[in-house]
Design a protein around this motif. Structure first.
Motif, PDB file in Angstrom:
ATOM      1  N   VAL A  75       0.837  -1.203   0.000  1.00 20.46           N
ATOM      2  CA  VAL A  75       0.000   0.000   0.000  1.00 20.46           C
ATOM      3  C   VAL A  75       0.872   1.254   0.000  1.00 20.46           C
ATOM      4  N   GLU A  76       1.877   1.290   0.886  1.00 20.76           N
ATOM      5  CA  GLU A  76       2.758   2.454   0.953  1.00 20.76           C
ATOM      6  C   GLU A  76       3.542   2.623  -0.349  1.00 20.76           C
ATOM      7  N   ALA A  77       3.909   1.503  -0.993  1.00 21.94           N
ATOM      8  CA  ALA A  77       4.616   1.579  -2.273  1.00 21.94           C
ATOM      9  C   ALA A  77       3.710   2.155  -3.360  1.00 21.94           C
ATOM     10  N   LEU A  78       2.446   1.743  -3.369  1.00 24.73           N
ATOM     11  CA  LEU A  78       1.501   2.250  -4.364  1.00 24.73           C
ATOM     12  C   LEU A  78       1.196   3.729  -4.145  1.00 24.73           C
ATOM     13  N   ILE A  79       1.174   4.169  -2.893  1.00 20.12           N
ATOM     14  CA  ILE A  79       0.981   5.588  -2.602  1.00 20.12           C
ATOM     15  C   ILE A  79       2.154   6.397  -3.179  1.00 20.12           C
ATOM     16  N   ALA A  80       3.382   5.890  -2.979  1.00 20.70           N
ATOM     17  CA  ALA A  80       4.554   6.559  -3.559  1.00 20.70           C
ATOM     18  C   ALA A  80       4.474   6.548  -5.080  1.00 20.70           C
ATOM     19  N   LEU A  81       4.004   5.432  -5.666  1.00 24.83           N
ATOM     20  CA  LEU A  81       3.873   5.333  -7.123  1.00 24.83           C
ATOM     21  C   LEU A  81       2.886   6.371  -7.653  1.00 24.83           C
ATOM     22  N   SER A  82       1.824   6.645  -6.904  1.00 23.43           N
ATOM     23  CA  SER A  82       0.843   7.646  -7.350  1.00 23.43           C
ATOM     24  C   SER A  82       1.487   9.022  -7.463  1.00 23.43           C
ATOM     25  N   ILE A  83       2.409   9.327  -6.557  1.00 22.79           N
ATOM     26  CA  ILE A  83       3.107  10.619  -6.604  1.00 22.79           C
ATOM     27  C   ILE A  83       4.027  10.682  -7.817  1.00 22.79           C
ATOM     28  N   VAL A  84       4.767   9.592  -8.060  1.00 17.29           N
ATOM     29  CA  VAL A  84       5.672   9.538  -9.208  1.00 17.29           C
ATOM     30  C   VAL A  84       4.878   9.658 -10.506  1.00 17.29           C
ATOM     31  N   PHE A  85       3.742   8.971 -10.582  1.00 18.67           N
ATOM     32  CA  PHE A  85       2.906   9.000 -11.784  1.00 18.67           C
ATOM     33  C   PHE A  85       2.498  10.426 -12.130  1.00 18.67           C
ATOM     34  N   LEU A  86       2.004  11.183 -11.151  1.00 17.31           N
ATOM     35  CA  LEU A  86       1.581  12.561 -11.419  1.00 17.31           C
ATOM     36  C   LEU A  86       2.773  13.456 -11.755  1.00 17.31           C
ATOM     37  N   ALA A  87       3.902  13.241 -11.077  1.00 21.09           N
ATOM     38  CA  ALA A  87       5.093  14.059 -11.364  1.00 21.09           C
ATOM     39  C   ALA A  87       5.559  13.841 -12.803  1.00 21.09           C
ATOM     40  N   VAL A  88       5.522  12.601 -13.280  1.00 21.72           N
ATOM     41  CA  VAL A  88       5.911  12.305 -14.662  1.00 21.72           C
ATOM     42  C   VAL A  88       4.962  12.999 -15.638  1.00 21.72           C
ATOM     43  N   GLU A  89       3.659  12.971 -15.340  1.00 20.76           N
ATOM     44  CA  GLU A  89       2.699  13.630 -16.225  1.00 20.76           C
ATOM     45  C   GLU A  89       2.921  15.145 -16.264  1.00 20.76           C
ATOM     46  N   VAL A  90       3.229  15.745 -15.121  1.00 22.22           N
ATOM     47  CA  VAL A  90       3.523  17.184 -15.110  1.00 22.22           C
ATOM     48  C   VAL A  90       4.758  17.467 -15.964  1.00 22.22           C
ATOM     49  N   ALA A  91       5.789  16.628 -15.838  1.00 18.19           N
ATOM     50  CA  ALA A  91       7.012  16.822 -16.617  1.00 18.19           C
ATOM     51  C   ALA A  91       6.731  16.713 -18.114  1.00 18.19           C
ATOM     52  N   LEU A  92       5.858  15.783 -18.505  1.00 15.08           N
ATOM     53  CA  LEU A  92       5.510  15.634 -19.921  1.00 15.08           C
ATOM     54  C   LEU A  92       4.798  16.876 -20.452  1.00 15.08           C
ATOM     55  N   VAL A  93       3.916  17.452 -19.653  1.00 17.36           N
ATOM     56  CA  VAL A  93       3.199  18.656 -20.062  1.00 17.36           C
ATOM     57  C   VAL A  93       4.143  19.844 -20.145  1.00 17.36           C
ATOM     58  N   LEU A  94       5.101  19.929 -19.217  1.00 18.96           N
ATOM     59  CA  LEU A  94       6.075  21.019 -19.262  1.00 18.96           C
ATOM     60  C   LEU A  94       6.916  20.940 -20.537  1.00 18.96           C
ATOM     61  N   ARG A  95       7.202  19.729 -20.975  1.00 28.34           N
ATOM     62  CA  ARG A  95       7.987  19.557 -22.193  1.00 28.34           C
ATOM     63  C   ARG A  95       7.155  19.876 -23.431  1.00 28.34           C
ATOM     64  N   ASP A  96       5.882  19.492 -23.412  1.00 24.15           N
ATOM     65  CA  ASP A  96       5.001  19.727 -24.555  1.00 24.15           C
ATOM     66  C   ASP A  96       3.669  20.272 -24.045  1.00 24.15           C
ATOM     67  N   PRO A  97       3.506  21.605 -23.985  1.00 23.93           N
ATOM     68  CA  PRO A  97       2.294  22.215 -23.421  1.00 23.93           C
ATOM     69  C   PRO A  97       1.008  21.812 -24.137  1.00 23.93           C
ATOM     70  N   ASP A  98       1.100  21.378 -25.391  1.00 22.52           N
ATOM     71  CA  ASP A  98      -0.099  20.994 -26.136  1.00 22.52           C
ATOM     72  C   ASP A  98      -0.529  19.556 -25.833  1.00 22.52           C
ATOM     73  N   ARG A  99       0.268  18.850 -25.099  1.00 16.98           N
ATOM     74  CA  ARG A  99      -0.035  17.453 -24.806  1.00 16.98           C
ATOM     75  C   ARG A  99      -1.120  17.360 -23.743  1.00 16.98           C
ATOM     76  N   GLN A 100      -2.058  16.451 -23.947  1.00 20.89           N
ATOM     77  CA  GLN A 100      -3.111  16.179 -22.977  1.00 20.89           C
ATOM     78  C   GLN A 100      -2.855  14.807 -22.357  1.00 20.89           C
ATOM     79  N   THR A 101      -2.492  14.790 -21.094  1.00 16.96           N
ATOM     80  CA  THR A 101      -2.230  13.522 -20.421  1.00 16.96           C
ATOM     81  C   THR A 101      -3.544  12.888 -19.967  1.00 16.96           C
ATOM     82  N   PHE A 102      -3.445  11.641 -19.554  1.00 13.98           N
ATOM     83  CA  PHE A 102      -4.637  10.925 -19.091  1.00 13.98           C
ATOM     84  C   PHE A 102      -5.261  11.624 -17.891  1.00 13.98           C
TER      85      PHE A 102
END
Length: 333
Positions: A210-237
């Motif tokens: 459970v604690e590992a999945l909670i950490a994974l949720s943070i990493v998942f959102l951080a990666v999506e933010v990084a993708l949007v910063l690289r390509d502002p026109d990109r729409q993430t899930f």
């Protein structure tokens, strides 16, 4: 004005630079349970502080009612990140009006005190550094329980770094106020489902995954933010369906809340009320964080537009690195 804005930016960066150890809501707990008429068992759990691989013993000590005396040598033993203790007491007359708790609490630390008499009139108290002891009531107060567990819920979002970083990353990614509020509400509904189901014994998962999945949720959102910063026109899930992502990960966060509350305990006879107050407190804390972040980001965009992108990028890297550290630590360590 610009000086104030830079102060805000510094505070925002300091917030994102969370300590690499999640606050898992481990307050001190002291419980007084009546075994027979006049005979009580005192039990306590005092968190220890780990700094650079070393642990510091807690300075707080139990405070017992004035009309009670210890009848056995107190027994203490070490547990992971806590010191556990137990002692037998004999108490004369009624305990109403007497005080019990701890000698001291440092900083913003909280503690939970519980009184469990034979008649079932369980009383729960929230102790603070300013008031480390509680006065025993003649009759337990439902209002007191609601107030205390509301505060505990709000504090778990405001000072529980793993859940807080998830909410922060969600705000930074979505940015639009109403979709963020709906996503946060979906998050609350989801963790409420698993929290209640686990507390009532209908569900449960081991704490480590459970604690590992909670950490994974943070990493998942951080990666999506990084993708949007690289390509502002990109729409993430998450941008397309923020409430769905928040709901899905919220189910796992609920198991984390349940594990934390199991350490604190819930008052018998007031379990539903305490759970409701806790969840409302979590939602209130989330909305407070969301409102503050949206206001700060809007002010930053309007007054220092050139600083907006670097600040968000640094914050995203900080969130991602922290989440990744927790993920590795919880999977490997």
């Amino acid at each position: 004005m610009r000086q104030l804005l830079w102060i805000i930016i510094a505070a925002l960066l300091a917030l994102f630079a969370a300590p690499l150890s999640a606050d898992e809501l481990r307050p001190a707990v002291i419980e007084l349970t009546e075994r027979e008429t006049g005979l009580w068992m005192l039990e306590w759990k005092l968190p220890v502080v780990a700094t650079r691989g070393e642990t510091a013993a807690p300075r707080a000590q139990p405070v017992i009612p004035a009309n009670c005396e210890i009848t056995s040598e107190p027994v203490q033993r070490a547990a992971p990140l806590a010191l556990l203790g137990r002692a037998n007491l004999r108490c004369e007359d009624m305990l109403a009006g007497e005080t019990f708790g701890l000698t001291q609490l440092s900083g913003n630390s909280d503690a939970i005190a519980r009184l469990v008499p034979l008649d079932g009139g369980v009383q729960s108290f929230r102790l603070t550094a300013a008031m480390p002891t509680a006065t025993i009531l003649a009759k337990p107060s439902s209002v007191q329980i609601l107030r205390d567990y509301f505060v505990i819920g709000a504090q778990h979002i405001l000072f529980g770094w793993d859940h807080l970083l998830f909410v922060i990353a969600l705000v930074v990614l979505v940015r639009v106020p109403w979709p963020v509020v709906k996503a946060a509400t979906a998050f609350t509904i989801a963790h409420s489902i698993t929290l209640v189901a686990t507390t009532l014994g209908y569900a449960g998962l081991p704490s480590r995954p459970v604690e590992a999945l909670i950490a994974l949720s943070i990493v998942f959102l951080a990666v999506e933010v990084a993708l949007v910063l690289r390509d502002p026109d990109r729409q993430t899930f998450t941008q397309r369906a923020p409430w769905l992502v928040a709901f899905g990960f919220g189910l796992f966060h609920g198991f984390g809340f349940a594990g934390a509350l199991s350490e604190i305990g819930l008052p018998q006879g007031e379990i539903i009320a305490a759970l409701l107050a806790f969840n409302i407190g979590v939602e209130a804390g989330q909305l407070l964080v969301i409102a503050a972040l949206i206001a700060i980001l809007a002010l930053l965009k309007r007054s220092l537009p050139k600083a907006e992108l670097p600040v968000i990028r640094l914050a995203t890297y900080g969130i991602g690195i922290t989440g990744s550290f927790w993920l590795i630590e919880r999977v490997v360590g």
